[in-house]
Design an enzyme around this catalytic site. Structure first.
Site, PDB file in Angstrom:
ATOM      1  N   PRO A 157       0.842  -1.158   0.020  1.00 21.07           N
ATOM      2  CG  PRO A 157      -0.757  -1.509   1.618  1.00 21.07           C
ATOM      3  CD  PRO A 157       0.500  -1.882   1.147  1.00 21.07           C
ATOM      4  CE1 TYR A 158       5.365   5.536   2.767  1.00 20.06           C
ATOM      5  CE2 TYR A 158       6.919   4.281   1.656  1.00 20.06           C
ATOM      6  CZ  TYR A 158       6.584   5.470   2.504  1.00 20.06           C
ATOM      7  OH  TYR A 158       7.376   6.500   2.560  1.00 20.06           O
ATOM      8  CB  SER A 159       5.461   0.471  -2.349  1.00 20.80           C
ATOM      9  OG  SER A 159       6.436   0.598  -3.574  1.00 20.80           O
ATOM     10  CB  THR A 161       0.506   5.828  -1.450  1.00 19.78           C
ATOM     11  OG1 THR A 161       1.781   5.925  -0.567  1.00 19.78           O
ATOM     12  CG2 THR A 161      -0.699   5.042  -0.816  1.00 19.78           C
TER      13      THR A 161
END
Length: 279
Positions: A157-159, A161
């Protein structure tokens, strides 16, 4: 020649890179508006950084609060507009994609991507996207990550975004050039900030991912604790902010050849094998 505004807005200024950058820009003579979510953080940071830090209480996911902040900034920057916007607010939803809910993943995008868009669109006029703007156009620094180019396991999820942030930033750069507003992507690697203390393994205990997660988190934690000092990262961001003709993207990475240049040169399959060993 129009004057250059010495007012800068930094989102997520209570800790980490946002705090360090606010401290550095204040040292260089700027007045920094910094977004925080809690009154105690506003009081603490203002006490630590002094009169040239002006806290704004808003969450980037709250459109009404962002609009109120625009009115407040407009009233306090003496008709000069903003010299810069540093979109730093961000969170990290980590864990196996299979076990994370869609709602958790969506919230990561709501903060890291849509929050950035919400703030940028709201403050564009104060950066120069208006007729008869009183000062030179400001510039926008969008805080991505090494993960915006190099995706790893358990940070999907972080990557995701940050990959989306980079694509949106390229479009912004091409569209905002009509106003003279530069858009610059900042991609930090491991920096010594509190983000490395926030990971949690307990919820995945008993799953088939647990052993691999524990090993990967351990390596990530060690990399973070041994990462670039916050002061050095903040100094580099200050230099980039003041560069007359900035590049499109900057990687702020310690041991840059081994931890950035070489991984970027390796074929994806080779990078995958390295990450598999870490897991």
């Amino acid at each position: 020649m129009k004057p250059k505004s010495k007012f800068v807005l930094i989102t997520g200024a209570s800790t980490g890179i946002g705090y360090g950058t606010a401290k550095e820009l204040i040292r260089r003579g700027y007045t920094v508006f910094g977004s925080v979510r809690k009154m105690e953080d506003a009081d603490r940071v203002q006490s630590e950084l002094g009169a040239n830090f002006l806290p704004l209480r808003f969450d980037v996911t709250d459109a009404a609060a962002v609009e109120r902040a625009v009115v407040e900034v407009q009233g306090r920057c003496n008709g000069q507009g903003l010299g810069g916007l540093i979109n730093n607010s961000g969170i990290n939803v980590d864990g196996p994609i299979e076990l994370l809910s869609i709602e958790e993943i969506a919230y990561n995008f709501e903060v890291n991507l849509f929050g950035l868009l919400r703030v940028t669109k709201a403050f564009l006029p104060l950066l120069g996207a208006q007729k008869d703007h009183p000062s030179l156009p400001g510039r926008i620094l969008n805080m991505s990550s090494a993960a915006g180019k190099l995706a790893g396991p358990y940070m999907g999820p972080y990557s995701g975004t940050k990959h989306a942030l980079e694509g949106m930033s390229h479009a912004m750069r091409l569209e905002f050039i009509r106003y003279g507003i530069a858009v610059i992507i900042i991609g930090p690697g491991a920096i010594q900030t509190p983000i490395w203390d926030k990971g949690s393994l307990q919820r995945f205990e008993g799953t088939s991912y647990y052993a691999s997660l524990a090993r990967f988190y351990g390596k990530a934690l060690a990399a973070g604790k041994g990462g670039m000092p916050l002061e050095e990262c903040s100094r580099q961001i200050g230099d980039i902010f003041e560069t007359e003709k900035p590049k499109i993207r900057y990687a702020i990475v310690q041991n840059k050849f081994l931890k950035w240049t070489l991984p970027m040169l390796l074929p994806q399959g080779a990078r995958d094998r390295v990450l598999e060993k870490m897991m």
